[in-house]
Enzyme design. Structure first.
Site, PDB file in Angstrom:
ATOM      1  N   ARG A 139      -0.252  66.384 -85.298  1.00 29.88           N
ATOM      2  CA  ARG A 139      -0.992  67.420 -84.576  1.00 29.88           C
ATOM      3  C   ARG A 139      -1.969  68.164 -85.465  1.00 29.88           C
ATOM      4  NH1 ARG A 139       4.082  67.197 -84.238  1.00 29.88           N
ATOM      5  NH2 ARG A 139       5.193  66.609 -82.328  1.00 29.88           N
ATOM      6  N   ARG A 178      11.302  73.550 -83.871  1.00 31.09           N
ATOM      7  CA  ARG A 178      10.275  73.133 -84.819  1.00 31.09           C
ATOM      8  C   ARG A 178       8.942  73.834 -84.557  1.00 31.09           C
ATOM      9  NH1 ARG A 178       7.553  67.996 -86.891  1.00 31.09           N
ATOM     10  NH2 ARG A 178       7.656  67.092 -84.836  1.00 31.09           N
ATOM     11  N   LYS A 193      -1.231  68.930 -69.626  1.00 31.39           N
ATOM     12  CA  LYS A 193      -0.109  69.872 -69.771  1.00 31.39           C
ATOM     13  C   LYS A 193      -0.457  71.037 -70.683  1.00 31.39           C
ATOM     14  CE  LYS A 193       3.760  71.577 -71.460  1.00 31.39           C
ATOM     15  NZ  LYS A 193       3.939  72.271 -72.737  1.00 31.39           N
ATOM     16  N   PRO A 197       2.203  74.101 -65.258  1.00 32.23           N
ATOM     17  CA  PRO A 197       2.368  73.040 -66.254  1.00 32.23           C
ATOM     18  C   PRO A 197       3.577  72.159 -65.938  1.00 32.23           C
ATOM     19  CG  PRO A 197       2.207  75.214 -67.295  1.00 32.23           C
ATOM     20  CD  PRO A 197       2.413  75.431 -65.836  1.00 32.23           C
ATOM     21  N   ASN A 204       4.967  67.132 -77.519  1.00 27.06           N
ATOM     22  CA  ASN A 204       5.970  66.177 -78.005  1.00 27.06           C
ATOM     23  C   ASN A 204       6.791  66.782 -79.141  1.00 27.06           C
ATOM     24  OD1 ASN A 204       7.297  63.723 -77.987  1.00 27.06           O
ATOM     25  ND2 ASN A 204       5.841  62.733 -79.339  1.00 27.06           N
ATOM     26  N   HIS A 246      10.645  68.648 -68.829  1.00 23.94           N
ATOM     27  CA  HIS A 246      11.709  69.411 -68.168  1.00 23.94           C
ATOM     28  C   HIS A 246      11.376  69.692 -66.713  1.00 23.94           C
ATOM     29  CE1 HIS A 246      13.975  69.965 -71.779  1.00 23.94           C
ATOM     30  NE2 HIS A 246      12.928  70.462 -72.414  1.00 23.94           N
ATOM     31  N   ASP A 303       5.861  69.513 -67.608  1.00 19.27           N
ATOM     32  CA  ASP A 303       6.306  68.834 -68.813  1.00 19.27           C
ATOM     33  C   ASP A 303       7.527  68.001 -68.470  1.00 19.27           C
ATOM     34  OD1 ASP A 303       8.701  70.417 -68.779  1.00 19.27           O
ATOM     35  OD2 ASP A 303       7.466  72.054 -69.414  1.00 19.27           O
TER      36      ASP A 303
END
Length: 293
Positions: free
Chosen positions: A183, A122, A227, A244, A117, A248, A246
């Site tokens: 996280r 970042r 994921k 994976p 997320n 996208h 995600d």
DNA sequence: CTACAGGCTGGTG
DNA sequence: CACCAGCCTGTA
């Protein structure tokens, strides 16, 4: 220094493909790529038809040949793709130099826990800051162009990726200010799992496990879901059959593969094709700029 | 300002 | 089982 020819490889594309977050161009000379991985450091430049690395042949063979997956012929994968599949064809043409790196397992666990997320900018910042705050300061060798226009080796300092023990002892307090957000507790938890001789054994077991068992072991960890487990399998364990999904990839599947991606056809290496598609998708904006749209 | 990031956890129906 | 609110916070 060591010169080597490697087909189907482009630093820019690999660095922008979202699998590694510690590969970037030098600010002082944008021809030079800096790569920090598994406690080591190297710099490299692209020349006419080969690559020049700042390390010697021995170190290259021991560390970086494996890292860049040089023994694998990506042309084989490309030729095996359905000629009718225009999306995948385009994606591979655009990302012709993308490879799946052999990255350090522990580093991938932390990195992809951070990635959830989250956005690439970042993630990169957090990983950089994590290494700066908690990693060892080390000396490595880089490349500098001398006045006569030839490359020469020069000393560089870099931050190694922190060990599990460094993160454990830093605690939640030591992890604050890294932009990890919620996280942080996941990172601390995995550091405790991987620390000490028991943790080392767990990592070894993970490396020996097949894809399915590895995925299960990973899913048992706090903060690791389907994921992230697949990303660790693909990038940290080189199970290239891991695929994976995600946000996208889900969007790609919805638009281009409404009946589902043909995983059966590409059994055992679908993860490599996923990487081409992912790279193609996340660089759509810059692609549109090139086209002028 | 809102929306969204390479999702996961924990609670609910 | 499926579903989904809430979560940290930087960036577009």
């Amino acid at each position: 220094m060591y010169r080597i020819q490697i087909k189907d490889m482009d630093f820019e594309q690999i660095a922008r493909s979202g699998q590694c977050f510690r590969m970037k161009v030098r600010e002082e000379d944008n021809r030079v790529w800096t790569i920090a991985a598994a406690g080591e450091y190297v710099e490299a430049v692209k020349e006419e038809d080969c690559f020049l690395f700042s390390c010697g042949e021995k170190e290259f063979e021991e560390t970086w040949a494996g890292y860049f997956d040089v023994q694998t012929d990506y042309g084989c994968y490309k030729r095996g793709v359905d000629s009718e599949d225009s999306y995948l064809r385009e994606a591979m043409e655009w990302g012709w130099g993308v490879r799946i790196l052999h990255q350090d397992l522990w580093e991938m666990l932390v990195t992809f826990l951070i990635s959830q997320n989250n956005n690439i900018t970042r993630i990169t910042g957090s990983v950089k800051e994590l290494c700066k705050q908690l990693g060892d300061k080390r000396k490595g060798t880089g490349l500098t162009m001398s006045s006569d226009g030839s490359w020469e080796e020069t000393e560089r300092s870099y931050d190694a990726f922190p060990k599990p023990e460094s993160i454990s002892s830093a605690g939640l307090k030591g992890l604050s200010g890294l932009g990890l957000g919620y996280r942080d507790k996941y990172i601390l938890s995995i550091a405790k799992t991987c620390g000490g001789s028991e943790g080392e054994q767990w990592l070894l077991d993970l490396k020996e496990a097949d894809y399915k068992s590895a995925h299960t072991m990973l899913m048992e960890q706090y903060g690791i879901g389907r994921k992230v487990a697949d990303c660790v399998c693909l990038f940290g364990l080189h199970h290239v059959g891991a695929f994976p999904v995600d946000t996208h990839v889900r969007q790609i599947l919805e638009v281009h593969y409404p009946k589902g991606f043909p995983l059966e056809r590409y059994q055992g290496y679908a993860g490599i094709l996923q990487q081409y598609m992912f790279y193609y998708k996340i660089n759509q904006i810059s692609r549109n700029k090139l086209r002028g749209t």
